[in-house]
Design a protein around this motif. Structure first.
Motif: not given
Ligand code: UDP
Length: 251
Positions: A26, A40, A42, A45-47, A49, A81, A127, A132, A135, A248
């Protein structure tokens, strides 16, 4: 229990993915009002920014380069996180991730356009679930474009790993922790690699397969990054203003 079978059931992984499948992605671009560019993202489950500032004046001034802009990249993991609270502030790992992430992006940034200045990239992990750094690089690449920083291309990043003797795309935390190898890469859309790391052991054939999978993953991520930027800026042309655009994609 047979350990060798525990990560796959009927050919699928513990989260239901095929071995060559990415986690759902996302992306939101332009999420921070006070940054020049932001994103931002995702990935499963990695989030994360990413915020980009610049090109702007370099402080401290002795870091200035006469012929080009410098690029600074700060990767930071929030203490909340991860499962076991992380001590706030930089550590050896975050210095390493910041360095390799900067090196992954620097080759595509046209730094010679902005002598004596700096492009600052901040990546905050909100997160974490393995992957990470990749991402963060994906989000930073979109944020750089959002900031209008001249670039040769976008950079896309993902990892491949080895779990139960099988090469899989985009390992999640469980697979990363108990897996036999992890190979994060970053590349431009032509497939030129700007980041290649390897944790663990792989045979030459396994490494080739891992690179094949990770490159295919990066191509899919590139399409998503490209789409979210086109959506945002074509929308601007139509409307004369710029609302937040959310893309998305379930892959
Ligand atoms: N991790 C953690 N605590 C830490 C560092 C990492 O729980 O202090 C977890 C986190 O979920 C991270 C994963 O371990 O995503 C894998 O870390 P790695 O160093 O391989 O980097 P990443 O795969 O996130 O780029």
């Amino acid at each position: 229990m047979d350990e060798k079978l525990s990560f796959f059931k009927d050919g699928l992984r513990l989260d239901g993915r095929l071995p060559d499948e990415l986690r759902p992605i996302k992306v939101e671009v332009g999420v921070l009002a006070r940054a020049d560019g932001s994103c931002y993202m995702e990935m499963g489950e990695n989030k994360v920014i990413a915020a980009v500032y610049g090109p702007r004046e370099v402080h401290p001034r002795h870091l200035q380069e006469v012929t080009r802009a410098i690029v600074r990249y700060r990767y930071n993991m929030a203490s909340f996180s991860v499962e076991e609270r992380k001590r706030p502030g930089p550590d050896r790992r975050s210095y390493e991730v910041s360095k390799v992430s900067r090196e992954a992006l620097e080759p595509v940034i046209l730094t010679s356009y902005f002598p004596r200045s700096v492009v600052d990239v901040f990546v905050e992990v909100l997160q974490a679930d393995a992957g990470t750094r990749t991402a963060g690089i994906n989000a930073a690449s979109v944020a750089l474009a959002d900031a209008g920083i001249p670039m040769r291309s976008l950079i896309s990043s993902c990892a491949a790993g080895k779990v139960d003797g099988e090469i899989v795309l985009d390992p999640m935390k469980l697979e990363d922790n108990f897996g036999e190898a992890d190979v994060p890469i970053a590349m431009n859309p032509s497939g030129e690699i700007t980041l290649l790391q390897m944790d663990g052991r792989l045979s030459k054939e396994e490494l080739q397969r891992a690179l094949e999978l990770a490159k295919a993953g990066c191509q899919q991520i590139y399409e998503i990054q490209r789409k979210v930027l086109i959506d945002r800026y074509s929308h601007m042309d139509d409307m004369g203003s710029c609302d937040e655009v959310v893309a998305e994609e379930e892959i």
